[in-house]
Design a protein around this motif. Structure first.
Motif, mmCIF file in Angstrom:
data_model
loop_
_atom_site.group_PDB
_atom_site.id
_atom_site.type_symbol
_atom_site.label_atom_id
_atom_site.label_comp_id
_atom_site.label_asym_id
_atom_site.label_seq_id
_atom_site.Cartn_x
_atom_site.Cartn_y
_atom_site.Cartn_z
ATOM 1 N N ILE A 104 1.188 -1.483 0.117
ATOM 2 C CA ILE A 104 0.227 -0.086 0.575
ATOM 3 C C ILE A 104 1.586 1.277 0.143
ATOM 4 O O ILE A 104 0.306 2.121 -0.932
ATOM 5 N N PHE A 105 2.010 1.503 0.311
ATOM 6 C CA PHE A 105 3.177 2.283 0.757
ATOM 7 C C PHE A 105 3.551 2.983 -0.866
ATOM 8 O O PHE A 105 3.368 4.016 -1.132
ATOM 9 N N ILE A 106 3.831 1.845 -1.306
ATOM 10 C CA ILE A 106 4.395 1.742 -2.651
ATOM 11 C C ILE A 106 3.758 2.039 -3.455
ATOM 12 O O ILE A 106 4.282 3.015 -4.357
ATOM 13 N N ILE A 107 2.311 1.441 -3.637
ATOM 14 C CA ILE A 107 0.960 2.597 -4.755
ATOM 15 C C ILE A 107 1.257 3.113 -4.268
ATOM 16 O O ILE A 107 1.222 4.277 -4.747
ATOM 17 N N SER A 108 1.068 3.934 -2.955
ATOM 18 C CA SER A 108 0.859 5.672 -2.491
ATOM 19 C C SER A 108 1.541 6.340 -3.107
ATOM 20 O O SER A 108 1.512 7.175 -3.003
ATOM 21 N N ILE A 109 2.703 5.968 -2.968
ATOM 22 C CA ILE A 109 3.773 6.669 -2.746
ATOM 23 C C ILE A 109 4.128 6.868 -4.991
ATOM 24 O O ILE A 109 3.957 7.763 -5.362
#
Ligand code: ADP
Length: 425
Positions: free
Chosen positions: A10-15
């Motif tokens: 989720i973090f990578i997708i958000s960034i």
């Protein structure tokens, strides 16, 4: 572990998402900047055209330069052309600045069939020029040459210029993204680092308690044999060893159980039971111990039958733990009361002492794992800060509640509330 992966994804997708949004904003910004630039150039072109229409100092000088007339100024034609070149350049800089355009440019003054009359002091290579704005001239200069004169403004790739104008937005945006990435990575790292430490500690406690079990078991057997052979004089001493070893065994079991509760593998064997005889026996056992240690212990079990759907072994060890604490945290003239009572729905079990008490601030924390109240960093009573956490877990497993009433220096009362079993359900 799966949770960890999900969060990271989720973090990578958000960034990536934020970066794409930022990039799109940048593109829109660039396009808007281009549109704005074109508008400004349009205005500047009109102004330039206007300025070069009639005879004035500039057009007169430029006129002499392009008609190669060196008589008026009594200078070489090269010098006249040079002067015109610079004069024109300054004029154009001024007109562009008036519209807020501050970037490098070149120009040429030529006819429609590309005969060059005048060029800017510096020139670009032809392939460097990406944007051209022709300004068809009329009026005075046209009359002089009788040709269609065109002043062409030339710019290199302006993206750099636009980006520079947008820097106020792009650089902080980028910095904030980088800051978010750093902070989140740091949070992730410390979170998983802490989890690792907790796992290591649990493993350590598990190993330690298992290691302790064997010697304690041996001492237990040895003391049992000794007790059978003991004489009247040392019987009491051997008995003491036995009692203490039993206590130690219980403690070890407790820690092991806590670890297994932690793993959520705890096996809770709930049965519909009358808990009254169990708590009564437990009280009698504690009474014997209390007598040995000069503790004033009293037990009061009000009303009839305490029917619970419970794991009586777990509940018993929870109450034992509270009794042990009452003893541990009372310095002298120890007075402990075990009280049970019930209302229509709940059974209440209370363990009351006249001990050191607990401050309001600590009341919230004592149920946390490993939390111990320290007095100036000194613990004069041994413990691991696990007992109350264990008790609370057990109470929770029975859908009950535990509260503490306490006054510092006067004593504490721990009250467990457990739902009674309803027959008619
Ligand atoms: P431990 O006794 O091993 O330290 P517990 O979880 O049983 O761990 O207790 C946590 C803390 O709560 C203790 O360190 C003690 O300071 C406080 N405490 C527990 N029971 C009592 C009590 N009856 N009276 C005063 N303080 C208590």
């Amino acid at each position: 572990m799966r949770g960890k992966k999900v969060y990271i994804v989720i973090f990578i997708i958000s960034i990536i998402g934020i970066s794409i949004v930022q990039y799109q904003y940048l593109r829109i910004g660039l396009n808007l900047a281009k549109v704005q630039f074109n508008q400004k150039i349009g205005l500047a072109v009109n102004e330039i055209k206007e300025g070069l229409r009639s005879e004035n100092e500039l057009t007169f000088l430029v006129g002499k330069a392009i008609t190669k007339d060196d008589k008026y100024f009594k200078l070489s034609i090269d010098s006249v052309q040079d002067a015109a070149r610079y004069f024109m350049n300054d004029f154009l800089i001024d007109k562009l600045l008036q519209q807020g355009i501050k970037t490098d440019f070149t120009y040429t003054l030529n006819t429609r069939d590309s005969t060059e009359y005048l060029t800017s002091p510096t020139t670009y290579n032809k392939d460097e020029i990406l944007l051209k704005y022709p300004v068809p001239l009329d009026g005075y200069l046209l009359g002089l040459t009788n040709e269609n004169l065109i002043l062409e403004l030339q710019f290199k790739n302006l993206n750099k210029y636009f980006l520079f104008q947008l820097n106020g937005l792009t650089i902080p945006g980028l910095l904030f993204i980088v800051a978010i990435v750093f902070v989140i990575i740091w949070v992730f790292r410390s979170f998983y680092w802490q989890n690792k430490i907790i796992t290591i500690t649990n493993e350590f406690i598990n190993n330690l308690t298992h290691e302790l079990k064997t010697p304690v078991f041996s001492i237990g057997i040895a003391s049992k044999i000794l007790l059978e052979k003991s004489t009247h004089e040392n019987k009491e001493l051997v008995n003491l060893i036995r009692v203490q070893v039993d206590k130690l065994k219980n403690q070890i079991e407790k820690v092991l159980e806590l670890a297994s509760l932690e793993d959520k593998k705890a096996f809770i064997d709930k049965k519909v039971t009358d808990f009254k005889p169990i708590i009564s026996n437990l009280g009698l056992d504690f009474e014997k111990l209390a007598a040995l240690e000069d503790i004033d212990f009293s037990i009061e079990l009000k009303k009839d039958k305490y029917i619970l759907n419970c794991d009586s072994y777990l509940l018993e060890s929870a109450i034992n733990c509270l009794l042990e604490n009452a003893k541990k945290y009372t310095k002298e003239n120890i007075k402990i009361i075990l009280l049970a009572n019930k209302d229509k729905n709940n059974l209440f079990i209370s363990v009351k002492d006249n001990g050191i008490g607990i401050s309001d601030e600590n009341k919230k924390k004592i149920f946390d794992k490993y939390y111990r109240v320290s007095i100036g960093d000194v613990h004069d009573v041994k413990g691991y800060g696990l007992g109350l956490n264990y008790v609370k877990r057990i109470v929770k497993l029975h859908k009950g509640k535990i509260i503490v009433n306490s006054t510092l220096g006067k004593g504490s009362e721990f009250i467990i509330g457990l739902p009674l079993y309803k027959y008619d359900k």
